[in-house]
Design an enzyme around this catalytic site. Structure first.
Site, PDB file in Angstrom:
ATOM      1  N   ASN A  47       0.774  -1.213  -0.067  1.00  0.00           N
ATOM      2  CA  ASN A  47      -0.092   0.003   0.017  1.00  0.00           C
ATOM      3  C   ASN A  47       0.846   1.341  -0.046  1.00  0.00           C
ATOM      4  O   ASN A  47       0.257   2.491   0.149  1.00  0.00           O
ATOM      5  CB  ASN A  47      -0.900   0.098   1.309  1.00  0.00           C
ATOM      6  CG  ASN A  47      -1.845  -1.143   1.258  1.00  0.00           C
ATOM      7  OD1 ASN A  47      -2.353  -1.366   0.210  1.00  0.00           O
ATOM      8  ND2 ASN A  47      -2.067  -1.481   2.210  1.00  0.00           N
ATOM      9  N   HIS A 133     -14.223  -1.081   5.442  1.00  0.00           N
ATOM     10  CA  HIS A 133     -12.955  -1.842   6.068  1.00  0.00           C
ATOM     11  C   HIS A 133     -13.313  -2.584   7.379  1.00  0.00           C
ATOM     12  O   HIS A 133     -14.042  -2.071   8.124  1.00  0.00           O
ATOM     13  CB  HIS A 133     -11.814  -0.943   6.291  1.00  0.00           C
ATOM     14  CG  HIS A 133     -10.524  -1.348   6.750  1.00  0.00           C
ATOM     15  ND1 HIS A 133     -10.232  -1.717   8.028  1.00  0.00           N
ATOM     16  CD2 HIS A 133      -9.349  -1.972   5.870  1.00  0.00           C
ATOM     17  CE1 HIS A 133      -8.872  -1.996   7.872  1.00  0.00           C
ATOM     18  NE2 HIS A 133      -8.626  -2.458   7.035  1.00  0.00           N
ATOM     19  N   GLU A 187     -15.715   4.848   3.031  1.00  0.00           N
ATOM     20  CA  GLU A 187     -14.592   4.991   2.580  1.00  0.00           C
ATOM     21  C   GLU A 187     -14.706   5.930   1.387  1.00  0.00           C
ATOM     22  O   GLU A 187     -15.620   5.842   0.373  1.00  0.00           O
ATOM     23  CB  GLU A 187     -13.647   3.721   2.145  1.00  0.00           C
ATOM     24  CG  GLU A 187     -13.480   2.973   3.295  1.00  0.00           C
ATOM     25  CD  GLU A 187     -12.814   1.461   3.077  1.00  0.00           C
ATOM     26  OE1 GLU A 187     -12.183   1.355   1.998  1.00  0.00           O
ATOM     27  OE2 GLU A 187     -13.223   0.516   3.546  1.00  0.00           O
ATOM     28  N   SER A 191     -10.667  -0.066  -1.295  1.00  0.00           N
ATOM     29  CA  SER A 191      -9.344  -0.947  -1.658  1.00  0.00           C
ATOM     30  C   SER A 191      -9.681  -2.200  -2.099  1.00  0.00           C
ATOM     31  O   SER A 191      -8.951  -2.697  -2.980  1.00  0.00           O
ATOM     32  CB  SER A 191      -8.567  -0.977  -0.541  1.00  0.00           C
ATOM     33  OG  SER A 191      -8.936  -1.749   0.486  1.00  0.00           O
ATOM     34  N   ASP A 216     -13.555   7.689   5.554  1.00  0.00           N
ATOM     35  CA  ASP A 216     -12.113   7.099   5.788  1.00  0.00           C
ATOM     36  C   ASP A 216     -11.331   7.302   4.432  1.00  0.00           C
ATOM     37  O   ASP A 216     -11.674   6.607   3.251  1.00  0.00           O
ATOM     38  CB  ASP A 216     -12.324   5.586   6.083  1.00  0.00           C
ATOM     39  CG  ASP A 216     -11.136   4.997   6.392  1.00  0.00           C
ATOM     40  OD1 ASP A 216      -9.951   5.489   6.050  1.00  0.00           O
ATOM     41  OD2 ASP A 216     -11.031   3.915   6.994  1.00  0.00           O
ATOM     42  N   HIS A 219      -7.366   5.138   1.533  1.00  0.00           N
ATOM     43  CA  HIS A 219      -6.648   4.916   0.178  1.00  0.00           C
ATOM     44  C   HIS A 219      -6.723   6.005  -0.919  1.00  0.00           C
ATOM     45  O   HIS A 219      -6.420   5.776  -1.977  1.00  0.00           O
ATOM     46  CB  HIS A 219      -7.322   3.711  -0.509  1.00  0.00           C
ATOM     47  CG  HIS A 219      -7.115   2.540   0.190  1.00  0.00           C
ATOM     48  ND1 HIS A 219      -6.032   1.506   0.234  1.00  0.00           N
ATOM     49  CD2 HIS A 219      -7.825   1.983   1.303  1.00  0.00           C
ATOM     50  CE1 HIS A 219      -5.980   0.664   0.947  1.00  0.00           C
ATOM     51  NE2 HIS A 219      -7.290   0.708   1.708  1.00  0.00           N
ATOM     52  N   LYS A 250      -0.207   4.209   4.418  1.00  0.00           N
ATOM     53  CA  LYS A 250      -0.692   3.745   2.948  1.00  0.00           C
ATOM     54  C   LYS A 250       0.358   4.858   1.958  1.00  0.00           C
ATOM     55  O   LYS A 250       1.553   4.688   2.210  1.00  0.00           O
ATOM     56  CB  LYS A 250      -1.925   3.723   2.760  1.00  0.00           C
ATOM     57  CG  LYS A 250      -2.556   2.484   3.289  1.00  0.00           C
ATOM     58  CD  LYS A 250      -3.637   2.177   3.581  1.00  0.00           C
ATOM     59  CE  LYS A 250      -4.048   0.841   4.283  1.00  0.00           C
ATOM     60  NZ  LYS A 250      -5.370   0.833   4.960  1.00  0.00           N
TER      61      LYS A 250
HETATM   62  C1  LIG Z   1      -5.774   0.232   6.237  1.00  0.00           C
HETATM   63  C2  LIG Z   1      -7.256   0.429   6.456  1.00  0.00           C
HETATM   64  C3  LIG Z   1      -7.294   0.884   7.798  1.00  0.00           C
HETATM   65  C4  LIG Z   1      -6.683   0.347   8.974  1.00  0.00           C
HETATM   66  O1  LIG Z   1      -5.690   1.056   8.952  1.00  0.00           O
HETATM   67  P1  LIG Z   1      -4.158   0.713   9.871  1.00  0.00           P
HETATM   68  O2  LIG Z   1      -3.302   1.899   9.983  1.00  0.00           O
HETATM   69  O3  LIG Z   1      -3.545  -0.397   8.781  1.00  0.00           O
HETATM   70  O4  LIG Z   1      -4.735   0.010  11.282  1.00  0.00           O
HETATM   71  C5  LIG Z   1      -8.678   1.315   8.073  1.00  0.00           C
HETATM   72  N1  LIG Z   1      -9.310   1.890   7.269  1.00  0.00           N
HETATM   73  C6  LIG Z   1      -9.153   1.548   5.757  1.00  0.00           C
HETATM   74  C7  LIG Z   1     -10.087   1.681   4.844  1.00  0.00           C
HETATM   75  C8  LIG Z   1      -7.857   0.949   5.511  1.00  0.00           C
HETATM   76  O5  LIG Z   1      -7.819   0.435   4.151  1.00  0.00           O
END
Ligand SMILES: *Cc1c(COP(=O)(O)O)cnc(C)c1O
Length: 411
Positions: A47, A133, A187, A191, A216, A219, A250
């Protein structure tokens, strides 16, 4: 050891279902190539979209912070004092996102769980996109609010649930609160299916019903918008979204999570987000590296990385275009369906020098197993051509369907 024999049975079941997962040791930094089991592989599993995880600017920031602040943080930020690098990170994040304030957490997972359960309780309603997620799903369960799920990116379905959640309640209904707080969670870029949300329409919809939105941008941060601020900024709706979250692990190449929003939101989370309060602060060097990343993605050099990444995305999309005329993103899901077939395709690609992870239940639904290609700015153009050629050769052997993405998003 009754526990071990029980676990042995369960592991055997996972294996039989093609769902057994195992850790694969890597003996190199994460980057466009990985040293894995004595083999050098093209890495399409990271990522680290902009190739910052091993970038000299971030390394230097971390090293300087170690020299100045050492390794450990010594405790929760509320207990032992809150180290300067965390404050610098939060100032940089708020500036980047154009919000009053920011709060950083040890991970994105901790951000989701801490924030949602601080804000909602059993009298409230939380409405999730079907594909959000796992951290957001777990957060919804933990907070105790009523959970409703709408079809992926389907605003008509979301509207139906919002109507239900905000329906007038007669005084005789016995409910303590005539109108619950309603939080919609999505989101900005998904992803697992690699598609984006119709954000402007969604913001208008939640406003019409007086609901709150938590977005969120895990990505999208670092990737969308002039300075990489994310989709909310790119689409000009950031100031209409109550809670924006993201991750630092990421495109920003480090680790951790954050919330950006109003000063009141952040002050409240400092008081009520249990994953923030009852957890040791991340090492100051991590915060310092993340601060460097937040600044770097906004520079012309950061912009050049974004342009490189998007050029690669367009190149791969010319071989495997997303259906429905959807704009491609850096994640290309290659749907195989059967779990065992996905694992076999993974192995065949690995034999040919490509590391492309198989994503299976419970990360995605059963029978929806897939390979997930992630492109990064650190790849070389030849890597991507080679992958596309190899995939075209192998795919027909492992899946009945050709590359097939998620259902096209509603317009
Ligand atoms: C990766 C991810 C998370 C979690 O984040 P981490 O820092 O890896 O714990 C939360 N929400 C989404 C949409 C993600 O892709």
């Amino acid at each position: 050891m009754r526990l071990n024999s029980l676990l042995e049975t369960r592991l055997a079941d996972l294996h039989a279902a093609g769902l057994l997962r195992e850790l694969r040791r890597v003996d190199s930094p994460t980057g466009p190539h990985l040293q894995l089991g004595g083999q050098r592989l093209h890495n399409f599993a990271s990522n680290d979209y902009l190739g910052l995880a091993n970038h000299p600017v971030l390394r230097e920031a971390a090293i300087k912070a170690i020299e100045r602040f050492g390794i450990g943080s010594g405790g929760s930020r509320l207990m032992g004092g809150s180290l300067a690098p965390h404050h610098e990170l939060e100032a940089a994040l708020a500036d980047f996102k154009g919000t009053e304030a920011a709060l950083s957490f040890a991970s994105g997972y901790a951000t989701a769980v801490g924030t949602i359960s601080a804000l909602l309780g059993k009298d409230d309603v939380i409405i999730l996109d079907k594909l959000v997620h796992a951290s957001l799903v777990d957060a919804a369960r933990l907070c105790g609010a009523k959970i409703r799920v709408y079809k992926h990116n389907d605003l008509a379905d979301l509207e139906r649930i919002l109507q239900w959640a905000t329906r007038p309640r007669p005084a005789s209904s016995g409910e303590r609160h005539p109108r619950p707080n309603v939080l919609v969670v999505t989101e900005s870029v998904f992803s697992m299916d690699g598609d984006g949300v119709p954000l402007r329409e969604m913001v208008a919809l939640k406003e019409r019903f007086g609901a709150w939105l938590m977005l969120d941008e895990a990505h999208a941060t670092g990737l969308y918008g002039e300075r990489g601020q994310g989709l909310a900024n790119a689409q000009g709706v950031a100031d209409r979204i109550e809670i924006q979250m993201g991750t630092l692990g990421k495109a920003l190449g480090v680790s951790g999570g954050y919330i950006v929003g109003s000063r009141k939101l952040v002050d409240y989370l400092v008081n009520r987000a249990r994953s923030f309060i009852f957890s040791t602060a991340p090492p100051p060097a991590v915060a310092a590296a993340a601060t460097a990343a937040v600044r770097y993605v906004q520079t012309p050099a950061g912009q050049a990385l974004r342009h490189q990444l998007w050029a690669y995305v367009r190149a791969l999309a010319s071989h495997f275009p997303p259906p429905g005329g959807r704009p491609p993103i850096a994640i290309f899901p290659v749907i195989v369906g059967d779990e065992a077939a996905a694992v076999a395709l993974f192995a065949a690609l690995r034999e040919r020098g490509f590391f492309v992870p198989a994503i299976r239940y419970p990360t995605v639904a059963r029978g929806a197993a897939r390979l997930r290609i992630t492109l990064t700015a650190a790849h070389a153009a030849e890597d991507i051509t080679a992958l596309a050629d190899t995939l075209r050769l192998l795919l027909p052997r492992f899946s009945q369907r050709k590359i097939d993405h998620a259902p096209p998003r509603p317009t």
